[in-house]
Design an enzyme around this catalytic site. Structure first.
Site, PDB file in Angstrom:
ATOM      1  N   MET A   1     -11.787  -5.469   5.711  1.00 56.83           N
ATOM      2  CA  MET A   1     -10.897  -4.554   6.434  1.00 56.83           C
ATOM      3  C   MET A   1     -10.555  -5.161   7.792  1.00 56.83           C
ATOM      4  SD  MET A   1     -10.200  -1.996   4.496  1.00 56.83           S
ATOM      5  CE  MET A   1      -9.245  -1.103   5.723  1.00 56.83           C
TER       6      MET A   1
ATOM      7  N   HIS B   1      -1.312  -1.161  -4.197  1.00 51.47           N
ATOM      8  CA  HIS B   1      -2.578  -0.807  -3.548  1.00 51.47           C
ATOM      9  C   HIS B   1      -2.607   0.706  -3.324  1.00 51.47           C
ATOM     10  CE1 HIS B   1      -6.036  -1.772  -0.884  1.00 51.47           C
ATOM     11  NE2 HIS B   1      -5.571  -0.805  -0.096  1.00 51.47           N
TER      12      HIS B   1
ATOM     13  N   ASP C   1      -6.848  -6.164   4.499  1.00 57.92           N
ATOM     14  CA  ASP C   1      -6.160  -4.865   4.462  1.00 57.92           C
ATOM     15  C   ASP C   1      -6.214  -4.234   5.844  1.00 57.92           C
ATOM     16  OD1 ASP C   1      -5.079  -2.420   3.776  1.00 57.92           O
ATOM     17  OD2 ASP C   1      -6.845  -1.735   2.642  1.00 57.92           O
ATOM     18  N   GLY C   2      -5.028  -3.943   6.391  1.00 60.53           N
ATOM     19  CA  GLY C   2      -4.929  -3.257   7.674  1.00 60.53           C
ATOM     20  C   GLY C   2      -4.173  -4.081   8.703  1.00 60.53           C
ATOM     21  N   GLY C   3      -2.993  -3.592   9.068  1.00 62.52           N
ATOM     22  CA  GLY C   3      -2.211  -4.265  10.101  1.00 62.52           C
ATOM     23  C   GLY C   3      -1.638  -5.607   9.672  1.00 62.52           C
TER      24      GLY C   3
ATOM     25  N   MET D   1     -12.010   4.775  -0.425  1.00 61.19           N
ATOM     26  CA  MET D   1     -12.674   5.058   0.861  1.00 61.19           C
ATOM     27  C   MET D   1     -13.326   6.427   0.723  1.00 61.19           C
ATOM     28  SD  MET D   1      -9.702   3.464   3.200  1.00 61.19           S
ATOM     29  CE  MET D   1      -8.564   3.484   1.815  1.00 61.19           C
TER      30      MET D   1
ATOM     31  N   MET E   1      -8.850   8.432  -0.246  1.00 63.30           N
ATOM     32  CA  MET E   1      -9.674   8.851   0.910  1.00 63.30           C
ATOM     33  C   MET E   1     -10.149  10.278   0.693  1.00 63.30           C
ATOM     34  SD  MET E   1      -7.423   7.421   4.069  1.00 63.30           S
ATOM     35  CE  MET E   1      -6.610   5.816   4.016  1.00 63.30           C
TER      36      MET E   1
ATOM     37  N   GLY F   1      -8.931   4.350   7.159  1.00 64.09           N
ATOM     38  CA  GLY F   1      -8.599   5.766   7.343  1.00 64.09           C
ATOM     39  C   GLY F   1      -7.118   6.039   7.518  1.00 64.09           C
ATOM     40  N   PHE F   2      -6.402   5.105   8.118  1.00 64.88           N
ATOM     41  CA  PHE F   2      -4.992   5.360   8.410  1.00 64.88           C
ATOM     42  C   PHE F   2      -4.165   4.086   8.287  1.00 64.88           C
ATOM     43  CE2 PHE F   2      -7.615   8.326  10.721  1.00 64.88           C
ATOM     44  CZ  PHE F   2      -7.056   9.553  10.347  1.00 64.88           C
ATOM     45  N   GLY F   3      -2.913   4.259   7.909  1.00 61.07           N
ATOM     46  CA  GLY F   3      -1.979   3.142   7.922  1.00 61.07           C
ATOM     47  C   GLY F   3      -1.398   2.982   9.326  1.00 61.07           C
ATOM     48  N   GLY F   4      -0.685   1.889   9.513  1.00 60.33           N
ATOM     49  CA  GLY F   4       0.058   1.692  10.759  1.00 60.33           C
ATOM     50  C   GLY F   4      -0.783   1.347  11.978  1.00 60.33           C
TER      51      GLY F   4
ATOM     52  N   GLY G   1       1.052  -2.011   4.092  1.00 63.49           N
ATOM     53  CA  GLY G   1       1.606  -0.669   3.916  1.00 63.49           C
ATOM     54  C   GLY G   1       2.846  -0.481   4.751  1.00 63.49           C
ATOM     55  N   SER G   2       2.673  -0.288   6.050  1.00 65.01           N
ATOM     56  CA  SER G   2       3.830  -0.009   6.903  1.00 65.01           C
ATOM     57  C   SER G   2       4.798  -1.195   6.955  1.00 65.01           C
ATOM     58  CB  SER G   2       3.372   0.392   8.305  1.00 65.01           C
ATOM     59  OG  SER G   2       2.330  -0.430   8.750  1.00 65.01           O
TER      60      SER G   2
ATOM     61  N   HIS H   1      -8.304   1.272  -3.807  1.00 64.21           N
ATOM     62  CA  HIS H   1      -9.233   1.062  -2.680  1.00 64.21           C
ATOM     63  C   HIS H   1      -9.877   2.412  -2.372  1.00 64.21           C
ATOM     64  CE1 HIS H   1      -9.558   0.102   1.933  1.00 64.21           C
ATOM     65  NE2 HIS H   1     -10.738   0.204   1.360  1.00 64.21           N
TER      66      HIS H   1
ATOM     67  N   SER I   1       0.840  -1.200   0.000  1.00 59.28           N
ATOM     68  CA  SER I   1       0.000   0.000   0.000  1.00 59.28           C
ATOM     69  C   SER I   1       0.875   1.249   0.000  1.00 59.28           C
ATOM     70  CB  SER I   1      -0.891   0.008   1.243  1.00 59.28           C
ATOM     71  OG  SER I   1      -1.447   1.296   1.394  1.00 59.28           O
TER      72      SER I   1
ATOM     73  N   ASP J   1      -4.723   3.812  -1.858  1.00 56.20           N
ATOM     74  CA  ASP J   1      -5.807   4.176  -0.945  1.00 56.20           C
ATOM     75  C   ASP J   1      -6.304   5.585  -1.254  1.00 56.20           C
ATOM     76  OD1 ASP J   1      -6.031   1.902   0.899  1.00 56.20           O
ATOM     77  OD2 ASP J   1      -3.950   2.396   1.397  1.00 56.20           O
TER      78      ASP J   1
HETATM   79  O1  LIG Z   1      -6.846   0.984   3.582  1.00 61.51           O
HETATM   80  C1  LIG Z   1      -5.974   1.261   4.374  1.00 61.51           C
HETATM   81  C2  LIG Z   1      -6.276   2.073   5.574  1.00 61.51           C
HETATM   82  O2  LIG Z   1      -7.600   2.463   5.556  1.00 61.51           O
HETATM   83  C3  LIG Z   1      -4.553   0.835   4.087  1.00 61.51           C
HETATM   84  O3  LIG Z   1      -4.510   0.096   2.880  1.00 61.51           O
HETATM   85  C4  LIG Z   1      -3.954  -0.003   5.205  1.00 61.51           C
HETATM   86  O4  LIG Z   1      -4.109   0.583   6.445  1.00 61.51           O
HETATM   87  C5  LIG Z   1      -2.497  -0.336   4.915  1.00 61.51           C
HETATM   88  O5  LIG Z   1      -1.640   0.137   5.877  1.00 61.51           O
HETATM   89  P1  LIG Z   1      -1.022  -0.793   7.024  1.00 61.51           P
HETATM   90  O6  LIG Z   1      -0.553  -2.068   6.373  1.00 61.51           O
HETATM   91  O7  LIG Z   1       0.074   0.027   7.574  1.00 61.51           O
HETATM   92  O8  LIG Z   1      -2.132  -1.075   8.022  1.00 61.51           O
HETATM   93 FE   LIG Z   2      -6.438   0.043   1.674  1.00 59.77          FE
END
Ligand SMILES: O=C(CO)[C@H](O)[C@H](O)COP(=O)(O)O
Ligand SMILES: [Fe+2]
Length: 228
Positions: free
Chosen positions: A135, A31, A173-175, A66, A35, A140-143, A195-196, A64, A8, A33
């Site tokens: 999800m 990917h 997707d996410g964490g 959002m 927003m 809304g946010f990475g990490g 992502g992170s 993606h 991401s 994002d």
């Molecule tokens: O859709 C997303 C957040 O809404 C991102 O794709 C997702 O958070 C990726 O970041 P990480 O892998 O750091 O969680």
């Molecule tokens: Fe995403």
């Protein structure tokens, strides 16, 4: 189906997007994002950036969205160069019509569920989709930390996909990281957004390879994957 790893770019340097895309060569998709500061409390990028990025990389774009008014905007992301477009069901007035429109324009159609949105009401829609995104954080946010309470939903979705004999991909997707990807693969996911865990690593391409190896090993041992 083979495991797919989608870095991401939310965690990349937005001033060097073309370079950051090249840093993960070997990834299956990029990917992206999108927003709008309404559907989620964050603002990232839109159509002009997707258009430029599509020209700057050979890696296909997995957008993606959002954003609110998904019905109005999602088809435009296909025109901008996305090869897969994911809309949130919570933001779509007519998800079946929208999925058909995305497919008719030549991209893969994908639908995302926020953590509090159940899969069961959408069982009959699954044949209209090429991918379902579950999800594993609040969008809304990475990490953010991976929500392991989503694992049962991933399992139930895999069961529905198999019950109907569908080919659609199941994305998480996410964490997603080295410490959570195996649980996702074991539960039935086959497309992993990170992502992170990728762009926070010293060597992003190596991070993609390491995630792939973990996911492949977990998938090979997973009960759902027997016969796939
Ligand atoms: O859709 C997303 C957040 O809404 C991102 O794709 C997702 O958070 C990726 O970041 P990480 O892998 O750091 O969680
Ligand atoms: Fe995403």
């Amino acid at each position: 189906m083979a495991v797919q790893i989608n870095p991401s770019i939310l965690s990349a340097d937005f001033a060097r997007l073309a370079e950051e895309a090249r840093a993960v060569e070997g990834a299956d998709w990029l990917h992206v994002d999108v927003m709008d500061n309404h559907f989620v409390p964050n603002l990232t990028l839109g159509l002009p950036v997707v258009e430029s990025l599509a020209r700057a990389t050979d890696t296909p774009l997995d957008c993606h969205l959002m954003i609110e008014q998904a019905d109005r905007w999602a088809p435009q992301y296909v025109e901008a160069g996305a090869s897969s477009v994911t809309f949130h069901v919570e933001a779509a007035a007519a998800p079946v019509r929208l999925a058909r429109e995305i497919r008719a324009k030549g991209a893969r159609a994908s639908m995302a569920l926020r953590p509090a949105t159940p899969i069961e009401p959408y069982e009959d829609l699954l044949p209209e989709l090429d991918m379902l995104l579950i999800m594993t954080v609040e969008p809304g946010f990475g990490g953010q930390a991976f929500l392991d309470i989503m694992l049962p939903k991933i399992r139930r979705t895999r069961e529905l996909i198999d019950k109907h004999g569908l080919q659609l991909w199941l994305q998480v997707d996410g964490g997603v990281s080295a410490s959570t990807i195996e649980q996702c693969a074991d539960a039935g996911a086959d497309v992993f957004v990170a992502g992170s865990a990728v762009y926070g690593a010293k060597d992003p391409a190596e991070a993609v390879r390491a995630l792939r190896t973990r996911a492949e090993t977990a998938t090979a041992k997973a009960s759902w994957a027997c016969g796939h």
